[in-house]
Design a protein around this motif. Structure first.
Motif, PDB file in Angstrom:
ATOM      1  N   SER A  19      -1.469 -13.273  -3.320  1.00 44.82           N
ATOM      2  CA  SER A  19      -1.003 -13.122  -4.701  1.00 44.82           C
ATOM      3  C   SER A  19      -1.154 -14.414  -5.498  1.00 44.82           C
ATOM      4  O   SER A  19      -1.583 -14.392  -6.650  1.00 44.82           O
ATOM      5  N   VAL A 133       5.602   2.867 -12.421  1.00 47.58           N
ATOM      6  CA  VAL A 133       6.141   2.085 -11.307  1.00 47.58           C
ATOM      7  C   VAL A 133       6.025   2.856  -9.993  1.00 47.58           C
ATOM      8  O   VAL A 133       5.779   2.267  -8.933  1.00 47.58           O
ATOM      9  N   SER A 134       6.193   4.167 -10.048  1.00 48.69           N
ATOM     10  CA  SER A 134       6.114   4.972  -8.825  1.00 48.69           C
ATOM     11  C   SER A 134       4.740   4.861  -8.173  1.00 48.69           C
ATOM     12  O   SER A 134       4.622   4.825  -6.939  1.00 48.69           O
ATOM     13  N   SER A 136       2.373   2.256  -8.764  1.00 46.64           N
ATOM     14  CA  SER A 136       2.081   0.870  -8.381  1.00 46.64           C
ATOM     15  C   SER A 136       2.889   0.437  -7.163  1.00 46.64           C
ATOM     16  O   SER A 136       2.368  -0.245  -6.271  1.00 46.64           O
ATOM     17  N   SER A 137       4.160   0.835  -7.092  1.00 44.39           N
ATOM     18  CA  SER A 137       4.990   0.439  -5.950  1.00 44.39           C
ATOM     19  C   SER A 137       4.539   1.140  -4.670  1.00 44.39           C
ATOM     20  O   SER A 137       4.494   0.521  -3.596  1.00 44.39           O
ATOM     21  N   THR A 138       4.188   2.430  -4.768  1.00 41.40           N
ATOM     22  CA  THR A 138       3.696   3.155  -3.593  1.00 41.40           C
ATOM     23  C   THR A 138       2.395   2.548  -3.089  1.00 41.40           C
ATOM     24  O   THR A 138       2.172   2.417  -1.880  1.00 41.40           O
ATOM     25  N   ILE A 140       1.399  -0.608  -3.407  1.00 37.97           N
ATOM     26  CA  ILE A 140       1.686  -1.901  -2.771  1.00 37.97           C
ATOM     27  C   ILE A 140       2.286  -1.699  -1.382  1.00 37.97           C
ATOM     28  O   ILE A 140       1.898  -2.364  -0.415  1.00 37.97           O
ATOM     29  N   ILE A 141       3.231  -0.763  -1.275  1.00 41.49           N
ATOM     30  CA  ILE A 141       3.886  -0.505   0.014  1.00 41.49           C
ATOM     31  C   ILE A 141       2.885   0.023   1.036  1.00 41.49           C
ATOM     32  O   ILE A 141       2.886  -0.381   2.204  1.00 41.49           O
ATOM     33  N   TYR A 178      -4.426   4.923   0.817  1.00 47.10           N
ATOM     34  CA  TYR A 178      -4.531   3.833  -0.159  1.00 47.10           C
ATOM     35  C   TYR A 178      -5.865   3.862  -0.906  1.00 47.10           C
ATOM     36  O   TYR A 178      -5.905   3.889  -2.143  1.00 47.10           O
ATOM     37  N   LYS A 186      -4.399   5.111  -9.605  1.00 53.31           N
ATOM     38  CA  LYS A 186      -4.062   3.907 -10.372  1.00 53.31           C
ATOM     39  C   LYS A 186      -5.134   3.617 -11.417  1.00 53.31           C
ATOM     40  O   LYS A 186      -4.832   3.284 -12.565  1.00 53.31           O
TER      41      LYS A 186
END
Length: 247
Positions: A19, A133-134, A136-138, A140-141, A178, A186
């Motif tokens: 990052s 957010v749902s 982008s966060s998924t 990343i996880i 992913y 995304k």
């Protein structure tokens, strides 16, 4: 347990390193004008729904400034005045269409001089559509989970017995989800193409992100057809290399 803790630590460190060394990491720093501190952070990527806010943190009431900006494919420049508001000098650059890149320079005026911040540097920001957010966060996880499992499988090289084949299946599932689903979704939002005609296939998929799934497809086949643990180590090393150098 020790190997799991080691895998988690390595995954966190790799994620942090990635990052802060990313070309999209914001430009930030602190400078001094007439002995007074000014702190700034300028985004290289902007996914907001509203205008792009340019702001400088300062407690000096006597300072003011301006921003000169233009679209990268245009020679028409515009100047915006930085306004004082609660310890900040700020202005708003109008929201642009997805994939638009703007260039701008920030200047601060004191009583005796005009100073560019950062010194001598033209800044660039790329606009993208807002991603929920749902999503982008998924994303990343899922990527982190795949990276974590990859490292954990690599560490099974030092274990007499392990569940590396089971881990490999979940790693393949994670990276497939992913690269084949989450990244395209995304991109749909980033391109502003939701509820519109779908963009071209090459705009939807990212080759570096698909490589993860390909690596673990090959590694999984190798692990199920061989007792050699070299597949475990090779899969982990290949994943880390792609994560750090290609993606």
């Amino acid at each position: 347990m020790i190997l799991w803790l080691s895998a988690i630590l390595l995954a966190v460190l790799l994620s942090y390193f990635k990052s802060v060394t990313s070309p999209d990491f914001p430009v930030s720093g602190t400078t001094a004008v007439n002995g007074e501190k000014i702190t700034y952070t300028f985004d290289k990527l902007f996914r907001g729904k509203e205008d792009l806010k340019i702001s400088l943190r300062t407690d000096v009431n006597s300072l003011n400034g301006f921003v000169v900006w233009h679209k990268s494919n245009s020679f028409k420049h515009d100047t915006l005045q930085l306004k004082k508001e609660k310890g900040f000098l700020s202005c708003n650059i109008p929201l642009q269409k997805p994939e638009t890149v703007i260039s701008y320079r920030v200047f601060v005026k004191s009583k005796s001089s005009i100073i560019q911040i950062p010194t001598g540097q033209t800044l660039h920001t790329r606009f993208l559509g807002f991603v929920p957010v749902s999503i982008s966060s998924t994303l990343i996880i899922t990527l982190f989970f795949g990276l974590l499992l990859s490292i954990r499988i690599g560490l099974t090289y030092f274990e007499p017995q392990s569940k590396s084949k089971t881990f490999a299946i979940f790693t393949l599932i994670s990276f497939s989800l992913y690269g084949l689903f989450l990244v395209p979704v995304k991109r749909l939002f980033e391109l502003g193409a939701v509820n519109q005609a779908p963009p071209q296939m090459l705009e939807m998929f990212s080759l570096p992100d698909l490589i993860f799934a390909f690596i673990w497809l090959v590694v999984s086949v190798g692990m199920f057809n061989s007792k050699s643990k070299i597949w475990n180590a090779a899969g982990a090393v290949a994943t880390v290399v792609v994560y750090l150098l290609i993606r």
